[in-house]
Design a protein around this motif. Sequence first.
Motif, mmCIF file in Angstrom:
data_model
loop_
_atom_site.group_PDB
_atom_site.id
_atom_site.type_symbol
_atom_site.label_atom_id
_atom_site.label_comp_id
_atom_site.label_asym_id
_atom_site.label_seq_id
_atom_site.Cartn_x
_atom_site.Cartn_y
_atom_site.Cartn_z
ATOM 1 N N ARG A 114 0.833 -1.208 0.000
ATOM 2 C CA ARG A 114 0.000 0.000 0.000
ATOM 3 C C ARG A 114 0.863 1.252 0.000
ATOM 4 N NH1 ARG A 114 -2.146 -1.762 5.310
ATOM 5 N NH2 ARG A 114 -0.330 -1.493 6.614
ATOM 6 N N ARG A 115 0.400 2.197 -0.797
ATOM 7 C CA ARG A 115 0.972 3.546 -0.768
ATOM 8 C C ARG A 115 -0.023 4.390 0.004
ATOM 9 N NH1 ARG A 115 1.683 5.893 -6.135
ATOM 10 N NH2 ARG A 115 -0.065 4.598 -6.724
ATOM 11 N N PHE A 116 0.478 5.207 0.880
ATOM 12 C CA PHE A 116 -0.394 5.988 1.745
ATOM 13 C C PHE A 116 -1.119 7.086 0.983
ATOM 14 C CE2 PHE A 116 3.172 4.486 4.483
ATOM 15 C CZ PHE A 116 2.466 3.433 5.043
ATOM 16 N N HIS A 117 -0.505 7.562 -0.098
ATOM 17 C CA HIS A 117 -1.132 8.547 -0.982
ATOM 18 C C HIS A 117 -0.656 8.252 -2.397
ATOM 19 C CE1 HIS A 117 -2.321 12.302 -2.848
ATOM 20 N NE2 HIS A 117 -3.017 12.574 -1.745
ATOM 21 N N ALA A 118 -1.575 8.198 -3.339
ATOM 22 C CA ALA A 118 -1.246 7.799 -4.710
ATOM 23 C C ALA A 118 -0.294 8.769 -5.414
ATOM 24 C CB ALA A 118 -2.526 7.634 -5.529
ATOM 25 N N ASP A 119 -0.141 9.981 -4.900
ATOM 26 C CA ASP A 119 0.781 10.930 -5.514
ATOM 27 C C ASP A 119 2.225 10.740 -5.054
ATOM 28 O OD1 ASP A 119 -1.293 12.085 -6.898
ATOM 29 O OD2 ASP A 119 -1.547 13.741 -5.476
ATOM 30 N N HIS A 120 2.448 9.809 -4.121
ATOM 31 C CA HIS A 120 3.783 9.598 -3.561
ATOM 32 C C HIS A 120 4.077 8.104 -3.516
ATOM 33 C CE1 HIS A 120 3.567 13.780 -2.366
ATOM 34 N NE2 HIS A 120 2.380 13.518 -1.859
ATOM 35 N N PHE A 121 5.348 7.759 -3.481
ATOM 36 C CA PHE A 121 5.724 6.347 -3.443
ATOM 37 C C PHE A 121 5.896 5.801 -2.039
ATOM 38 C CE2 PHE A 121 6.986 7.533 -7.764
ATOM 39 C CZ PHE A 121 6.207 6.611 -8.430
#
Length: 158
Positions: A114-121
Amino acid sequence: MERQSFPFTTKAEFLQHVSRCITRAEHKLTMFDPDFAIWELGSSATDTLLRHFLRAGGHLQLVAHDGHAVERDAPRFLRLIKDYGHLVEVRRSSQQLRQLTDSFCIADDRDIVRRFHADHFRGEAVFDGPEDTQTSSDRFITIWLESTPGLFANSTGL
């Protein structure tokens, strides 16, 4: 097996963990992302892993807000949907869910990337940690129930 946890911060690490998650899946893969643009669903490596999973009788459920990136960049994935339509379900999230920005892949309610926010890795991969998948699995069920069938114009006629 003992729970393994791997924090990550790069695209390469994310893709490596997603590949491992797909490889370990036996029965069910659930995936959510706003657009799957960076997932490389159309790469030959991912195509090979998913085809192996589906040939073995696995079931893939995928939800996104928008399918344009996959339509444009992943013709192999669109062929996979056509070839395994009985084992692949693809949905578009409802308008009410468009504010969701996390991203995850869950295999057999045991492994999660899982990525915590799709704009960041920045994110975490956990293998052999069913308790770590519970919150995202529950969220996926809610997302799934509030989404509509179909996502990609080339594969569903939308």
